[in-house]
Design a protein around this motif. Structure first.
Motif, mmCIF file in Angstrom:
data_model
loop_
_atom_site.group_PDB
_atom_site.id
_atom_site.type_symbol
_atom_site.label_atom_id
_atom_site.label_comp_id
_atom_site.label_asym_id
_atom_site.label_seq_id
_atom_site.Cartn_x
_atom_site.Cartn_y
_atom_site.Cartn_z
ATOM 1 N N GLU A 5 -6.963 116.554 -33.039
ATOM 2 C CA GLU A 5 -6.267 115.547 -33.845
ATOM 3 C C GLU A 5 -7.273 114.779 -34.680
ATOM 4 O O GLU A 5 -8.176 114.120 -34.162
ATOM 5 N N PRO A 7 -7.793 111.935 -37.611
ATOM 6 C CA PRO A 7 -7.084 110.923 -38.398
ATOM 7 C C PRO A 7 -7.190 111.270 -39.877
ATOM 8 O O PRO A 7 -8.275 111.563 -40.368
ATOM 9 N N ASP A 8 -6.056 111.304 -40.570
ATOM 10 C CA ASP A 8 -6.162 111.535 -42.023
ATOM 11 C C ASP A 8 -6.365 110.180 -42.690
ATOM 12 O O ASP A 8 -5.446 109.427 -42.963
ATOM 13 N N LEU A 9 -7.620 109.890 -42.916
ATOM 14 C CA LEU A 9 -7.966 108.566 -43.436
ATOM 15 C C LEU A 9 -7.440 108.400 -44.857
ATOM 16 O O LEU A 9 -7.512 109.311 -45.669
ATOM 17 N N THR A 10 -6.900 107.218 -45.120
ATOM 18 C CA THR A 10 -6.401 106.959 -46.469
ATOM 19 C C THR A 10 -7.562 107.019 -47.456
ATOM 20 O O THR A 10 -7.451 107.550 -48.545
ATOM 21 N N GLU A 14 -13.616 104.640 -45.655
ATOM 22 C CA GLU A 14 -13.345 103.484 -44.804
ATOM 23 C C GLU A 14 -13.909 103.667 -43.415
ATOM 24 O O GLU A 14 -14.218 102.709 -42.718
ATOM 25 N N GLY A 15 -14.031 104.911 -43.007
ATOM 26 C CA GLY A 15 -14.519 105.177 -41.663
ATOM 27 C C GLY A 15 -16.019 105.053 -41.523
ATOM 28 O O GLY A 15 -16.537 105.036 -40.416
ATOM 29 N N LEU A 16 -16.732 104.967 -42.651
ATOM 30 C CA LEU A 16 -18.188 104.931 -42.576
ATOM 31 C C LEU A 16 -18.694 103.507 -42.402
ATOM 32 O O LEU A 16 -17.968 102.556 -42.648
ATOM 33 N N LEU A 18 -20.814 100.152 -43.296
ATOM 34 C CA LEU A 18 -20.957 99.476 -44.581
ATOM 35 C C LEU A 18 -22.211 99.934 -45.308
ATOM 36 O O LEU A 18 -22.214 100.130 -46.512
ATOM 37 N N ARG A 19 -23.290 100.104 -44.526
ATOM 38 C CA ARG A 19 -24.547 100.467 -45.157
ATOM 39 C C ARG A 19 -24.420 101.828 -45.824
ATOM 40 O O ARG A 19 -24.866 102.043 -46.938
ATOM 41 N N ARG A 188 -14.457 96.037 -62.612
ATOM 42 C CA ARG A 188 -14.024 95.799 -61.228
ATOM 43 C C ARG A 188 -13.150 94.562 -61.106
ATOM 44 O O ARG A 188 -12.430 94.408 -60.137
ATOM 45 N N ARG B 169 -11.410 91.630 -54.975
ATOM 46 C CA ARG B 169 -11.132 92.643 -55.993
ATOM 47 C C ARG B 169 -9.634 92.882 -55.994
ATOM 48 O O ARG B 169 -8.990 92.791 -54.949
ATOM 49 N N ARG B 302 -2.251 106.242 -36.315
ATOM 50 C CA ARG B 302 -2.470 107.662 -36.577
ATOM 51 C C ARG B 302 -3.331 107.896 -37.816
ATOM 52 O O ARG B 302 -4.132 108.823 -37.857
ATOM 53 N N THR B 303 -3.169 107.053 -38.858
ATOM 54 C CA THR B 303 -3.903 107.347 -40.093
ATOM 55 C C THR B 303 -5.315 106.773 -40.121
ATOM 56 O O THR B 303 -6.180 107.329 -40.783
ATOM 57 N N THR B 304 -5.545 105.672 -39.423
ATOM 58 C CA THR B 304 -6.882 105.076 -39.531
ATOM 59 C C THR B 304 -7.792 105.448 -38.378
ATOM 60 O O THR B 304 -8.996 105.271 -38.471
ATOM 61 N N GLY B 305 -7.210 105.952 -37.294
ATOM 62 C CA GLY B 305 -8.037 106.252 -36.136
ATOM 63 C C GLY B 305 -8.559 104.995 -35.465
ATOM 64 O O GLY B 305 -9.556 105.028 -34.748
ATOM 65 N N ARG B 370 -17.153 94.948 -38.644
ATOM 66 C CA ARG B 370 -17.003 95.310 -37.235
ATOM 67 C C ARG B 370 -17.538 94.262 -36.265
ATOM 68 O O ARG B 370 -18.261 94.581 -35.323
ATOM 69 N N LYS B 418 -12.777 100.845 -33.750
ATOM 70 C CA LYS B 418 -12.490 100.213 -35.033
ATOM 71 C C LYS B 418 -11.231 99.353 -34.924
ATOM 72 O O LYS B 418 -10.324 99.690 -34.167
#
Lengths: 537, 602
Positions: A5, A7-10, A14-16, A18-19, A188, B169, B302-305, B370, B418
């Protein structure tokens, strides 16, 4: 069968951490702007070289640069805003910047003359202005060639070259103002960008208060770039920050008890009143006998092409929606000349960069750069007939080539003497003579531009008196017992305005003999030794 | 006495000495018989030893003041020095009396007093710090102004940055940023700790039982012997909704009553009954979840884990409108209500906006970096996260911590889970501000004390990166910094002006005050947005309350901060519970407006 499974990240980023995100974004931006950066660096080398070669000898030394440099020196070594009492003639941020650069890099000691240090600062300001002009062009959706063109127009124009070599506050205003517009056009649309724009504008206004006249244009530019989703916050934060920074100046005066006018005391509002209402008007540009018209005539004598092309381009530039605020800046700066108040002779510094931008913008519009005219992303317009765009492109190309040819033909001969001047400035030779021949305890009346050198490098003590302060500063008058030497260019004695403005100097000269002479004509310098028996009245 | 002695022909020096000795003795007697009567009564220290200690301490404080006077007077005006040293002397005397001369403890401490020793050590350090800071202010006013101004600018600027994150932003405020939830798939459980909640329990459980999700349990946690009323309501609802509501008894053997114990017991029960669940949510007794909330939570899991999904909580009753408050019984009910509404609006409006800012901006940014103290309800945990927590710490929620929600958030960051923060206006859980200012302060004291507690537990030291640890200090200490900044900003400027500090320093001292002004301006903007978002009418007097109440609110926060610090130092950890009135339920007619809002949005 097992399934993994995921996660299909939007947004996969976002999962990484910040650096990591920051590193990726930085890498992307470097790749994105690599071509522009290469082009810009070569432009800066060219413009920088043209600016730097010969800047020591040309143009002649005038008084304002010396004043500002003496004030910068005073801030660094005396921790005061001026070696004399600060009269609120200009907001102090300009020479504070000069002083900070000197503190950081030991500026006054690296050069033989303060003027040399000032020249260095102006070179840096010019380079910064060029880079920002390029960025602004790009943000206003110019093509890369167009942005480069505006930089060349601005950087190589002989008129601009002459005025931007002088250490004028306006030359420091230009980069701040350009930065404000660059940030105001930020794609921006963040609070940070808008706040940066407001703060840059505040810096421009604190560097020289005349920058305030283009505030409407900046507000327009910022308003164009607002987004409904964060508008109230952007307006509140940016407006407040800009105002806060600008308010520091009147607050400074207030805390010193020098805000309001009081008899026998310098005050911000008193000086402002004099600058705005009481100072002698130089007339309107429309009146052909006015000093302003005469001044503009002098500018056009050095180079007429860019200023006039800018004027002509304004109506075309106003067609591009995105481009209107920038065109408005130029309109406002011309209006200042028409208004009929006092116009300083370096006002041209505020015209040239915007003229360069507007000329190129007009050419781009004629050439069919539709992105200048809209804020929406463009749909591709295939199959709608290629004839019109081609005709437009050819017209614009021809116009650009003609302009380039005219400018090359006209500018090359004007630029040549500016780059090849090698003669030592008479005031510099006079300084050397004073250092070699005059005891350090003599009382000197000197031109602004050599004051800092005499104090800093040659240790004259008592400090020489800047000629302008001789008749205007009560503190100087009070302590004045004798005068020993007079060191100012010849025009101080030769012109009626000089005689009227400096009575003590004129009187002293009548009791003095020439002991040395450098250069000739109005800009030449004669050093007078004043009779021992004469006392200032 | 002095006058009398001189009138009888005594020399001035002798008169002074006699007067001083008499005063000192009277002072000693009064201290022993009145101020410290109780301590002296059961004390193991003899009278003479007390007397000796008292005199040594007084002599020391006198010497201290005399020695400091010329130093202080040289840097300030002599009358300032005199009065400030008098105050310092008074404080030193009081402390020496309390903790030494009249402490009631013999020199050798018995072993069982180890806890007290630690407490008193902390107290001593605190007092020493305060006294030293006081000296620093008097001796180096300019340096003090500089340091305070710079740190206040830092705090104010970061506060603004944090609270503006949502608007930083445009895309941070995009209405579609959370995506469109699809059909829910994960089974879950909602835990509802309840205690004496007869007023709201039925309504809450009814609503919770009817959320739009196919597979979830609602588990009210109720202390049966203690609270039969709520228990009856809950069991009634369990009969009405079989397969949906399941009552969990609060552990009988527990001596104290708090939320984490109940939550832990409920999760244990779920394991025993082998109820399948993928996530656990926490609701408070008065929380009316939006029917679509679980769908979204399910989708975000489910989408963000994410290991935790924190959804928005919003205080609602900001208005000075008396009709938003219940009518008090007794004489002049309306007048009292009118007065109460107007006299409390100033802090309620700021409190409401705090939530508005926290859940929309602050938590978002903290989730991004975090380091994350969570909210106490409308928060959903993945089973994996709870298991990891259990494996590592032996239980789920910390039963000894006043702010277990804050702690569990920090632990989530330590364990690398997270947190996803979701604030959708239509879906927020609506709550009420505390009923009274005193209640608000108590709540704040509890939070602040809990944060100090979490700070000293040092779990945050195990965060993986340095920047996270720095941020953790900032986040945990934030309420204190904020209180101090709000309180000190005008003081620093006044000090700079009064003290005739250099102009540059005065300008610097102006900036924090100006930034507080910006914060108020942003609050005004935000209040207008709040009114628009939730369809509440914001009246001019609400804005006035917001602006005029800004500084008093900082004072209140500072009081709470001082109190929390004192409680922590003294080691008092008893629970100060916020009482629920149900104001937000009355006005919204049991949540009838929430679906209406949702319809409008969709």
């Amino acid at each position: 069968m097992t399934s993994v499974e995921l996660p299909d990240l939007t947004d996969i980023r976002e999962g990484l951490s910040l650096r990591r995100q920051a590193r990726i974004v930085a890498g992307e931006r470097v790749r994105q702007h690599a071509a522009s950066a290469c082009l810009l660096i070569s432009l800066l080398v060219l413009v920088g070289a043209v600016h730097a070669v010969g800047m020591w000898s040309f143009p002649r030394w005038v008084d304002d640069p010396g004043t500002y440099l003496s004030q910068a020196w005073s801030l660094q070594y005396q921790h005061a805003l001026s070696p004399y009492s600060y009269i609120y003639d200009h907001a102090p941020a300009g020479w504070i910047q000069l002083s900070l650069w000197s503190m950081l890099t030991n500026g006054f000691n690296r050069h033989d003359s303060a003027i040399g240090f000032g020249n260095e600062c102006m070179l840096l300001a010019k380079l910064a202005s060029c880079a920002l002009l390029f960025a602004l062009g790009r943000r206003l959706q110019f093509s890369r060639v167009g942005a480069a063109g505006s930089v060349l127009l601005f950087g190589l124009c002989p008129l601009e070259l002459m005025y931007s070599r002088w250490t004028f506050l306006d030359n420091l205003v230009t980069p701040w103002l350009l930065l404000a517009f660059v940030l105001a056009a930020s794609p921006r649309r963040s609070i940070a960008a808008a706040t940066g724009a407001a703060l840059s504008f505040a810096m421009a206004a604190l560097t020289k208060e005349t920058a305030l006249v283009v505030l409407p244009a900046l507000i327009w530019a910022m308003a164009q770039n607002l987004d409904r989703r964060n508008r109230p916050q952007v307006v509140a934060v940016a407006g407040f920050s800009g105002l806060l920074l600008m308010v520091m100046y009147p607050l400074y005066a207030l805390y010193k008890g020098e805000l309001f006018e009081r008899a026998g005391q310098n005050s911000l509002l008193g000086t402002a009143k004099w600058q705005l209402l009481e100072r002698e008007s130089s007339g309107s540009l429309l009146d052909s006998s006015s000093p302003t018209a005469h001044m503009v005539g002098q500018w056009l004598g050095i180079d007429r092409w860019l200023l006039l092309a800018g004027l002509v381009a304004i109506p075309i530039a106003l067609l591009g929606r995105r481009f209107r605020p920038a065109a408005l800046v130029l309109v406002i700066q011309w209006m200042v000349l028409v208004r009929g108040g006092y116009v300083p002779f370096m006002q041209v510094v505020n015209l040239v960069p915007w003229s360069g931008l507007v000329v190129v913008g007009a050419v781009e519009i004629v050439a069919g750069n539709r992105r200048l005219a809209t804020f929406r992303p463009l749909a591709s317009r295939r199959g709608s007939g290629l004839l019109v765009p081609r005709v437009r492109a050819v017209t614009a190309g021809l116009a650009a080539i003609c302009l380039a040819a005219v400018l090359v033909g006209s500018w090359t001969p004007t630029l040549r003497p500016m780059l090849q001047a090698r003669q030592a400035p008479p005031l510099w030779s006079a300084t050397q003579w004073l250092a070699d021949n005059v005891p350090r305890d003599k009382v000197l009346v000197v031109h602004d531009s050599i004051w800092t050198d005499l104090v800093h490098h040659y240790g004259f003590d008592p400090q020489p008196i800047i000629v302008y302060k001789l008749d205007t500063d009560p503190a100087v008058r009070r302590t004045l017992r004798r005068l020993d030497y007079l060191v100012v260019p010849n025009w101080y004695y030769a012109t009626p305005t000089g005689v009227a403005k400096y009575p003590t100097l004129t009187e002293a000269q009548k009791h003095a003999v020439v002991v040395a002479q450098f250069g000739s004509g109005d800009d030449g310098v004669r050093i007078y030794r004043v009779s021992r028996y004469w006392r200032p009245g | 006495l002095l006058k009398l002695l001189i009138a009888f022909g005594c020399a001035a020096g002798v008169a002074n000495a006699v007067q001083a000795v008499t005063t000192l003795q009277l002072n000693f007697v009064a201290n022993g018989r009145l101020t410290w009567r109780r301590r002296v009564a059961g004390s193991g220290v003899g009278l003479w030893r007390r007397w000796g200690r008292f005199h040594v301490a007084r002599a020391a404080s006198l010497l201290l003041c005399v020695a400091l006077f010329p130093i202080v007077a040289s840097s300030t005006d002599s009358s300032v020095a005199y009065w400030s040293l008098l105050v310092v002397g008074g404080v030193v005397n009081f402390c020496s009396d309390k903790y030494w001369s009249f402490s009631g403890r013999p020199r050798r401490r018995p072993h069982h007093a180890a806890g007290r020793t630690e407490t008193s050590g902390r107290l001593w350090r605190l007092i020493l710090g305060v006294v030293l800071a006081g000296f620093a202010v008097v001796l180096f006013t300019d340096a003090f102004i500089l340091v305070v101004s710079v740190s206040m600018i830092l705090v104010a600027a970061t506060t603004l940055t944090f609270q503006l994150y949502k608007w930083w932003r445009p895309e941070h405020n995009d209405p579609h940023r959370y995506g469109e939830p699809d059909a829910p798939r994960l089974p879950g459980v909602i835990l509802v700790p309840m205690r004496h909640e007869e007023a709201v329990a039925g309504q809450t459980l009814e609503r919770l039982a009817q959320l739009d999700h196919p597979d979830y349990w609602v588990v009210p946690i109720i202390d049966h012997p203690d609270d039969p009323g709520t228990a009856a309501i809950a069991h009634g609802k369990a009969r009405e909704h079989p397969g949906r509501v399941l009552v969990c008894p609060y552990p009988e053997e527990a001596e104290v009553h708090n939320k984490p114990i109940g939550l832990n017991a409920a999760v244990e029960m779920l394991h025993e009954l082998q109820i399948p669940f993928a996530w656990v949510g926490v609701a408070d007794a008065e929380d009316l979840f939006h029917p679509d909330l679980l769908k979204l939570v399910d989708y975000r899991f489910r989408t963000t884990g994410a290991g935790i999904v924190q959804c928005g909580v919003q205080l609602m009753n900001f208005a000075s409108d008396p009709h938003t408050l219940p009518l008090p019984v007794g004489r002049l009910g309306r007048a009292r209500r009118w007065w109460k509404a107007h006299a409390s609006a100033w802090w309620r409006v700021t409190n409401v906006l705090e939530y508005f800012k926290w859940f929309q901006s602050r938590l978002k940014l903290q989730a991004a970096v975090r380091v994350m103290p969570l909210g106490g309800n409308t928060v959903f945990f993945r089973r994996e996260f709870l298991e990891a927590l259990h494996q590592r710490h032996g239980n789920y929620w910390d039963e000894d911590c006043l702010t277990e929600d804050c702690k569990i958030g920090i632990l989530a960051s330590v364990l690398g889970f997270k947190v996803d923060v979701v604030y959708i206006e239509e879906l927020v859980t609506r709550e009420e501000t505390p009923a009274t200012l005193a209640g608000f302060i108590r709540q704040r004291v509890r939070w602040m004390q809990g944060f100090i507690h979490v700070f000293f537990e040092r779990d945050w030291l195990r965060l993986p990166t340095l920047s996270q640890r720095v941020l953790a200090v900032y986040v945990l200490g934030f309420q204190f910094f904020q209180a101090a900044t709000g309180l000190l900003a005008p003081v620093a400027l006044a000090l700079a002006l009064f003290h005739k500090a250099p102009v540059l320093l005065t300008l610097l001292a102006t900036v924090p005050l100006a930034l507080s002004g910006l914060a108020v301006l942003l609050d005004v903007v935000l209040l207008a947005q709040f009114g628009q978002t939730f369809g509440e009418r914001v009246r001019l007097r609400d804005y006035a309350g917001l602006v005029l109440g800004a500084y008093p609110f900082q004072v209140v926060l500072s009081v709470a901060a001082v109190w929390a610090t004192a409680r922590f130092t003294l080691g008092r950890n008893d629970w100060v519970k916020t009482r629920h009135q149900g104001v937000h339920l009355g006005a919204t007619a049991a949540g009838s407006r929430q679906p209406a809002l949702a319809e409008k949005a969709s």
